[in-house]
Scaffold this motif. Structure first.
Motif, PDB file in Angstrom:
ATOM      1  N   LYS A   1      -6.407 -10.985  10.231  1.00 25.85           N
ATOM      2  CA  LYS A   1      -6.216 -11.297   8.819  1.00 25.85           C
ATOM      3  C   LYS A   1      -7.076 -12.494   8.452  1.00 25.85           C
ATOM      4  O   LYS A   1      -7.165 -13.462   9.207  1.00 25.85           O
TER       5      LYS A   1
ATOM      6  N   ASP B   1       2.164 -12.273  10.048  1.00 28.08           N
ATOM      7  CA  ASP B   1       1.743 -10.988   9.490  1.00 28.08           C
ATOM      8  C   ASP B   1       0.998 -10.149  10.528  1.00 28.08           C
ATOM      9  O   ASP B   1       1.252  -8.950  10.682  1.00 28.08           O
TER      10      ASP B   1
ATOM     11  N   SER C   1       8.777  -8.504   2.101  1.00 30.96           N
ATOM     12  CA  SER C   1       8.124  -9.409   3.051  1.00 30.96           C
ATOM     13  C   SER C   1       8.599 -10.851   2.938  1.00 30.96           C
ATOM     14  O   SER C   1       8.465 -11.633   3.877  1.00 30.96           O
TER      15      SER C   1
END
Length: 419
Positions: free
Chosen positions: A261, A285, A392
């Motif tokens: 990411k 994540d 999330s």
């Protein structure tokens, strides 16, 4: 090079010109070719980047993609808009559905939100030759959506992409054949102008005395393979216009699976503590996706780019750990070790984390000296399940509620931008 046995299809690579700007112009009834339009990531941040700029914005006001908001002159003709990512995605899907009226859906490969490959080989339609079909698709997209496009065509995906990037983006349409490689591809310099060659690779090739694509094509293949491995082989054959990938496959094949990411920060982060907060959120994540895919990894990478006015270049470093993991805190701890070692104290503006060197999660070994390892595995999957069901941000670490945290503000974004 003997091209007689190589793929010789009719591949089209179509790119929507200044896609974001064209979409918002259409939404507000503006002519993208006559109005200076810019899409700015965030109005609240003076340093926010320009995501797209119309032709007139670039030509008259010298504002282009990646310019900063504070660089945009104050002029009554300029129209500024924030991104509407959900609308952009809907528009991209609508354009793909339009293309599917001309070819089967499996002949379309969506490369990005504004770019697609289309295989026109063997297509017998009412529209005529592959070139005529490509131009008819361009016309249909403009007639229906008022979005101009550029098309590159070639016998394979690579040459179609190169025809687009190196010629069609200036002229609107270009078709290359293998015969065009020496005259149109080989003169290209600097090397980073060719798709698939970045600045770092360009510097390495320059150090070998290779300055042009033609120089790369006529270099020693064994030397390239010895220095760069399989990438050296790909560079050599791409310089000859050779691409054996089929529609939907990546143009540069890489069998090394990884999860990562990258994140552009909306302000400068000056301290390691603040950078560590974002790094932890990003590790969370990445490791969630790693766990859900059923993998563990050994090699952890951390990259940092400094602010525009910094005096130091950024860094990207990796560290391989002894025991493969998919635990967030193990990845985070390794990233912090890299941060402590290489951080130069300049304000940070972009971060990247990645885990690679993967293997199936069933290979996790229990540690006689770590009696809590199995419990941490269960906790990780439990947290993932809660986030999947309730969102999330339903379960966050405390640091995400600090001023340095970004997880809450980014929850309403699509692709890092306003939905």
């Amino acid at each position: 090079m003997d091209y007689s046995s190589l793929p010789n299809g009719e591949i089209m690579c179509i790119d929507m010109k200044c896609f974001y700007a064209s979409c918002v112009a259409m939404l507000h009834g503006l002519d993208i070719l006559k109005t200076p339009v810019a899409v700015v990531a965030n109005f609240d941040q003076p340093g926010s980047i320009v995501l797209a700029a119309s032709p007139l914005m670039r030509e008259k006001f010298k504002v282009k993609t990646s310019s900063r908001r504070f660089e945009i002159p104050k002029h009554p003709d300029i129209k500024l808009f924030e991104p509407k990512m959900s609308f952009f995605i809907d528009m991209s899907m609508a354009i793909t559905r339009l293309i599917a009226k001309y070819v089967p859906s499996d002949a379309i490969h969506v490369y990005s939100i504004d770019e697609s490959f289309v295989d026109l080989s063997g297509i017998n339609t009412l529209w005529g030759s592959p070139e005529e079909v490509a131009k008819e698709i361009q016309k249909a997209i403009y007639d229906q959506f008022r979005i101009p496009s550029a098309v590159g065509m070639g016998p394979n995906m690579l040459l179609a992409k190169l025809a687009l990037d190196l010629e069609a983006k200036k002229t609107g349409f270009a078709k290359w054949t293998y015969n065009d490689v020496p005259t149109k591809l080989w003169p290209v310099r600097p090397l980073s102008e060719m798709w698939g060659i970045g600045r770092q690779m360009e510097a390495k090739l320059n150090a070998m005395g290779i300055q042009t694509v033609g120089g790369l094509a006529n270099s020693d293949l064994n030397e390239l393979e010895n220095k760069f491995g399989i990438i050296g082989n790909q560079l050599y054959f791409h310089a000859w216009g050779v691409d054996l990938s089929t529609l939907g496959e990546p143009l540069v094949k890489n069998n090394a699976l990884s999860f990562g990411k990258g994140q552009m920060l909306m302000k400068d982060y000056h301290t390691k503590n603040d950078i560590a907060v974002v790094a932890l959120e990003m590790c969370e994540d990445v490791m969630k996706r790693t766990r859900e895919a059923g993998y563990v990894g050994r090699t952890i990478s951390f990259g940092l780019s400094y602010s525009k006015n910094a005096m130091t270049k950024g860094f990207h470093r990796s560290k391989t750990i002894d025991i493969p993991t998919n635990e967030t805190l193990v990845m985070y701890k390794t990233c912090i070790e890299l941060l402590d070692e290489f951080f130069a104290g300049e304000p940070a503006r972009q971060l990247a984390v990645r885990i690679s060197n993967l293997e199936p999660a069933r290979s996790i070994q229990l540690d006689l000296f770590d009696e809590h390892k199995e419990k941490r595995q269960i906790i990780g999957h439990t947290m993932d399940a809660i986030r999947n069901r309730f969102g999330s941000v339903s379960l966050l670490r405390a640091v995400s509620y600090t001023k340095a945290g970004t997880a809450i503000s980014r929850n309403s974004l699509v692709g890092g931008h306003l939905a």
